[in-house]
Design a protein around this motif. Structure first.
Motif, short mmCIF file in Angstrom:
data_model
loop_
_atom_site.label_atom_id
_atom_site.label_comp_id
_atom_site.label_asym_id
_atom_site.label_seq_id
_atom_site.Cartn_x
_atom_site.Cartn_y
_atom_site.Cartn_z
N PRO A 55 12.26 60.36 45.06
CA PRO A 55 13.06 60.85 43.93
C PRO A 55 13.22 59.85 42.79
N ASP A 56 13.06 58.57 43.06
CA ASP A 56 13.24 57.58 41.99
C ASP A 56 11.94 57.21 41.28
N THR A 57 10.79 57.67 41.79
CA THR A 57 9.52 57.34 41.15
C THR A 57 8.69 58.58 40.81
N PHE A 58 9.29 59.74 40.88
CA PHE A 58 8.70 60.97 40.35
C PHE A 58 9.49 61.22 39.08
N ALA A 73 4.69 58.52 41.41
CA ALA A 73 4.34 57.20 41.94
C ALA A 73 5.10 56.98 43.23
N TYR A 74 4.58 56.11 44.07
CA TYR A 74 5.28 55.79 45.32
C TYR A 74 4.92 54.39 45.79
N LEU A 75 5.72 53.88 46.70
CA LEU A 75 5.50 52.56 47.27
C LEU A 75 4.98 52.72 48.69
N GLY A 81 2.26 49.64 45.18
CA GLY A 81 2.72 50.81 44.45
C GLY A 81 1.50 51.64 44.09
N HIS A 82 1.66 52.93 44.04
CA HIS A 82 0.51 53.78 43.74
C HIS A 82 0.91 54.86 42.74
N ILE A 83 0.10 55.00 41.70
CA ILE A 83 0.27 56.07 40.72
C ILE A 83 -0.58 57.23 41.22
N ALA A 111 10.33 46.76 40.84
CA ALA A 111 11.73 46.52 41.23
C ALA A 111 11.94 46.81 42.71
N ARG A 112 11.16 47.72 43.28
CA ARG A 112 11.25 48.04 44.70
C ARG A 112 10.41 47.12 45.57
N GLY A 113 9.72 46.14 44.95
CA GLY A 113 8.98 45.16 45.73
C GLY A 113 7.48 45.28 45.73
N ALA A 114 6.92 46.16 44.90
CA ALA A 114 5.46 46.31 44.86
C ALA A 114 4.80 45.01 44.42
#
Length: 166
Positions: A55-58, A73-75, A81-83, A111-114
């Motif tokens: 929910p925070d990267t869509f 995107a997701y971690l 991280g992946h787009i 920010a999430r550590g990618a």
């Protein structure tokens, strides 16, 4: 909501575009943009699962109450991280919306550590490749027949420490 011909032709100030997390009610507009932008569109179920799990990267770009672009995107567990997908409604391209979406997605992933941000892009999509290269992504490998129509993809990577965005 209809769009006037004048609005379609007008350059819109990026300051009037809001980048925000996607909501369930945005999915139909995201899917419309996806179908208009890509030969191979993801199914509705994938968007719903992605929204629930990320929910925070869509993210969507909204202008004048209308969704005009999105990025998914997701971690990954390995801290890459992946787009997964990014697109802007063709009527609003050229206003910096894609860059704003990509910037926000990268910032949130880092920010999430990618440690890295990766993506796949059609080898024929020169416009997207140029955008990604401006962001610091580099072609790492060519993936043979990545797409269902047989076209190859470039896998592009941006190390987090090389990110120079805001």
């Amino acid at each position: 909501m209809s769009i006037s011909a004048r609005e379609v032709k007008a350059r819109i100030p990026l300051a009037l575009v809001t980048i925000r997390p996607a909501k369930l009610f945005d999915i139909s507009e995201v899917m419309r943009i996806e179908r208009e932008s890509f030969r191979e569109a993801y199914p509705r179920g994938l968007f719903l699962v992605f929204l629930e799990n990320n929910p925070d990267t869509f993210l969507v770009a909204e202008y004048n109450g209308r969704v005009v672009g999105y990025v998914m995107a997701y971690l990954r567990p390995d801290l890459e991280g992946h787009i997964m997908s990014i697109a802007v409604d063709e009527r609003y391209r050229g206003n910096g919306i894609g860059s704003a979406l990509l910037t926000e997605a990268i910032n949130r992933l880092i920010a999430r550590g990618a440690r890295y941000i990766g993506l796949e892009v059609r080898v024929s999509n020169e416009k997207a490749i140029k955008l990604y290269e401006r962001f610091g992504f580099r072609k790492v490998k060519r993936i043979i027949s990545y797409y269902s129509d047989g076209e190859d993809a470039y896998y592009m990577l941006l190390p987090a420490e090389e990110w120079r965005g805001s």
